[in-house]
Design an enzyme around this catalytic site. Structure first.
Site, PDB file in Angstrom:
ATOM      1  N   ASP A  61     -39.581  -6.333  -5.498  1.00 23.48           N
ATOM      2  CA  ASP A  61     -38.402  -6.973  -6.074  1.00 23.48           C
ATOM      3  C   ASP A  61     -37.142  -6.142  -5.880  1.00 23.48           C
ATOM      4  O   ASP A  61     -36.056  -6.695  -5.687  1.00 23.48           O
ATOM      5  CB  ASP A  61     -38.636  -7.210  -7.572  1.00 23.48           C
ATOM      6  N   LYS A 111     -33.125 -12.796  -1.587  1.00 18.01           N
ATOM      7  CA  LYS A 111     -34.320 -11.976  -1.532  1.00 18.01           C
ATOM      8  C   LYS A 111     -35.333 -12.498  -2.567  1.00 18.01           C
ATOM      9  O   LYS A 111     -34.943 -13.180  -3.521  1.00 18.01           O
ATOM     10  CB  LYS A 111     -33.970 -10.496  -1.776  1.00 18.01           C
ATOM     11  N   ASP A 158     -36.451 -34.632  -4.243  1.00 18.25           N
ATOM     12  CA  ASP A 158     -37.346 -33.532  -3.889  1.00 18.25           C
ATOM     13  C   ASP A 158     -37.019 -33.028  -2.487  1.00 18.25           C
ATOM     14  O   ASP A 158     -36.603 -33.803  -1.610  1.00 18.25           O
ATOM     15  CB  ASP A 158     -38.807 -33.990  -3.939  1.00 18.25           C
ATOM     16  N   HIS A 210     -32.885  -3.633  -2.430  1.00 23.64           N
ATOM     17  CA  HIS A 210     -31.747  -2.925  -3.026  1.00 23.64           C
ATOM     18  C   HIS A 210     -31.775  -1.422  -2.748  1.00 23.64           C
ATOM     19  O   HIS A 210     -30.813  -0.846  -2.241  1.00 23.64           O
ATOM     20  CB  HIS A 210     -31.722  -3.120  -4.545  1.00 23.64           C
ATOM     21  N   LYS A 269     -38.647  -1.633 -15.453  1.00 26.19           N
ATOM     22  CA  LYS A 269     -38.241  -2.444 -16.596  1.00 26.19           C
ATOM     23  C   LYS A 269     -38.671  -1.763 -17.889  1.00 26.19           C
ATOM     24  O   LYS A 269     -39.551  -0.907 -17.891  1.00 26.19           O
ATOM     25  CB  LYS A 269     -38.851  -3.843 -16.501  1.00 26.19           C
ATOM     26  N   GLU A 300     -33.880  -0.990 -15.875  1.00 25.34           N
ATOM     27  CA  GLU A 300     -33.482  -2.104 -16.735  1.00 25.34           C
ATOM     28  C   GLU A 300     -34.083  -1.907 -18.115  1.00 25.34           C
ATOM     29  O   GLU A 300     -35.227  -1.442 -18.237  1.00 25.34           O
ATOM     30  CB  GLU A 300     -33.963  -3.431 -16.148  1.00 25.34           C
ATOM     31  N   LYS A 346     -21.483  -5.181  -4.580  1.00 20.72           N
ATOM     32  CA  LYS A 346     -20.842  -4.489  -5.694  1.00 20.72           C
ATOM     33  C   LYS A 346     -19.802  -3.503  -5.162  1.00 20.72           C
ATOM     34  O   LYS A 346     -20.036  -2.768  -4.210  1.00 20.72           O
ATOM     35  CB  LYS A 346     -21.892  -3.784  -6.553  1.00 20.72           C
TER      36      LYS A 346
END
Length: 512
Positions: A261, A174, A110, A266, A364, A242, A208
């Site tokens: 998120d 992140k 742990d 991003h 999403k 997405e 990328k």
């Protein structure tokens, strides 16, 4: 696209002093905390193998996994082999594997148990002696943010952060906090043990190749720079859509949402790269200065109800299949107010961009998966055509596709053959896969190699993180007061409020 590199611009995996030579990391050990998680097994471990397979890791390299599982070194090595064979981008070669496996170790326990770090210290000492890793250690925290302070404190108390005994670096995934206050607290925790130049905040989108090519597109080609401003651009759309739901990430996603998120990291980084001025060089400090200028000049309109939108997907049809709504996903409370669609307008108060709104959206359960930056141009001031001749004429656009089909497309009007003067919208397309025989390195390959080399250009710095939260915090606070997000059916392009947001400015969202 010009083939001559921009001064200061380098192939990401090659030596800037001699572009014929690969950039090979020096002797070092890479420690993955949380190595049994999906990110490590599907992305990080295969990326390490791909680097080894490309000859970019030294013989003196060690890979240490830390997790609660009670594996032996041999058992862990076999799991790594399975993950590599399943997810690596380069072919599996026994000779590459035999070299890599000699430095693979596993430490069980742990993170809040002192004995775990006693074992880690012993494992790293052994690697230094047997593999020649030289006391150079990078610690990759692929763990929940709540565990960052625990791990960092343990590393410090067990004397594993001493820069005098080889370099020590820490890598953070992140999100970098959940608001401005927590981002500052995270920085305080990490900076207790690591100096700023040894802290690497991973944003895999910045690794990328197509994101990097955005800078090459702008600054290596004279044809684009004259129109890259408010004289010609009407607005900019940056989209990350997405086609999947949250999958098995309920524990992470609920309470985080699309804005925290994706937009905070991003998309604001993509915006900064799109809007920045030309740096003096592509050295880390110069890039950081120009990105920070953009974020410091950015603002959100005062009327947040009109110029932001949030939604939450409900059951619908996608790809010919019935899919559940967000509140029906396993592990999501029935009263969750977490958004799965987020859109905001950002204004940039600089001479180049004044009056040009930037629209950022993340979602999403969209009809398709796509990440792109679209510069939408103003209409010509005078069109000497009848309306019947231009009824199919759309808006001129320059679109950079970041995923999944990396490339660049231009949308413009052209005359239809065998007609008097009928103008129709056409597309001219450039695809990386069709133009270059060498495949692009995976984002994590690039970023892990940069960590091992100590090369920071692609990593957001603390100032950028704080400026991003300063932009987003008022939006999140307003949404927290506004009740539940607007529902939108899965497989559609989002809530009506998102379309209304652009319609108020006379625009519409692009359909990628």
């Amino acid at each position: 696209m010009a083939e001559v590199p921009v001064p200061g611009w380098v192939n990401p995996l090659y030596d800037p002093d001699d572009l014929r030579l690969p950039r090979i990391a020096g002797p070092c050990a890479l420690v993955f905390f949380g190595v049994s998680g999906d990110l490590s097994r599907k992305k990080l471990l295969p990326a390490v193998y791909d680097l080894a397979n490309r000859g970019l890791l030294p013989p003196g390299f060690g890979l240490v996994g830390v997790a609660r599982r009670d594996y032996t070194d041999a058992q862990f090595a076999e799991l790594v082999r399975q993950d590599v064979q399943a997810h690596a981008r380069t072919p599996f070669r026994e000779e590459s594997w035999k070299q890599l496996v000699t430095g693979i170790r596993f430490v069980w326990g742990d993170f809040d148990d002192s004995s775990t770090f006693d074992r880690l210290h012993a494992a790293l000492d052994k690697l230094d002696n047997e593999q020649g890793t030289g006391g150079n250690h990078a610690f990759y925290l692929s763990v929940p943010p709540s565990m960052f302070e625990v791990v960092v404190d343990q590393l410090e108390s067990h004397e594993m952060v001493d820069q005098a005994k080889g370099w020590k670096r820490v890598v953070i995934e992140k999100p970098f906090g959940h608001d401005l206050a927590s981002a500052k607290e995270l920085y305080r925790v990490v900076s207790k043990a690591f100096p700023p130049e040894s802290v690497f905040r991973i944003d895999h989108y910045l690794g990328k190749e197509t994101v990097q090519n955005l800078l090459a597109l702008r600054f290596a080609n004279q044809m684009f720079e004259p129109v890259w401003n408010n004289n010609y651009v009407s607005h900019v759309q940056i989209t990350m859509a997405e086609d999947i739901g949250i999958g098995g990430r309920a524990g992470y996603y609920d309470g985080i949402g699309a804005a925290r998120d994706v937009i905070q990291n991003h998309l604001l980084q993509l915006m900064a790269l799109t809007a920045m001025e030309e740096p003096n060089s592509f050295e880390a400090r110069q890039l950081r200065i120009e990105k920070q200028k953009v974020l410091a000049a950015a603002s959100i309109p005062a009327d947040l109800d009109r110029y932001t939108a949030r939604g939450q997907y409900v059951a619908g049809w996608q790809g010919g299949m019935q899919v559940p709504g967000f509140l029906e996903e396993k592990g999501i409370p029935s009263d969750s107010r977490t958004e799965t669609y987020a859109a905001i307008r950002v204004d940039i108060g600089t001479r180049r961009w004044a009056g040009v709104p930037f629209y950022l959206r993340s979602a999403k359960r969209m009809p398709r998966r796509v990440t792109e930056i679209a510069l939408m141009f103003k209409r010509a001031p005078h069109l000497p055509f009848d309306n019947t001749e231009t009824r199919e004429l759309g808006t001129n656009a320059l679109v950079l596709r970041i995923q999944p089909d990396e490339g660049i497309s231009m949308h413009f009007g052209a005359k239809v053959p065998a007609t008097g003067m009928e103008i129709r919208q056409v597309t001219m397309d450039f695809a990386y896969a069709a133009s270059f025989t060498e495949s692009s390195p995976e984002a994590y390959e690039r970023l892990i190699l940069d960590v091992l080399l100590g090369d920071p250009p692609l990593f957001p710095q603390q100032e950028e993180v704080e400026l991003s939260w300063e932009l987003l915090d008022p939006v999140l606070e307003r949404w927290a007061e506004s009740g539940a997000p607007e529902p939108y059916p899965s497989g559609t392009w989002g809530p009506s409020s998102a379309a209304d947001m652009l319609a108020r400015d006379g625009f519409t969202w692009r359909r990628p």
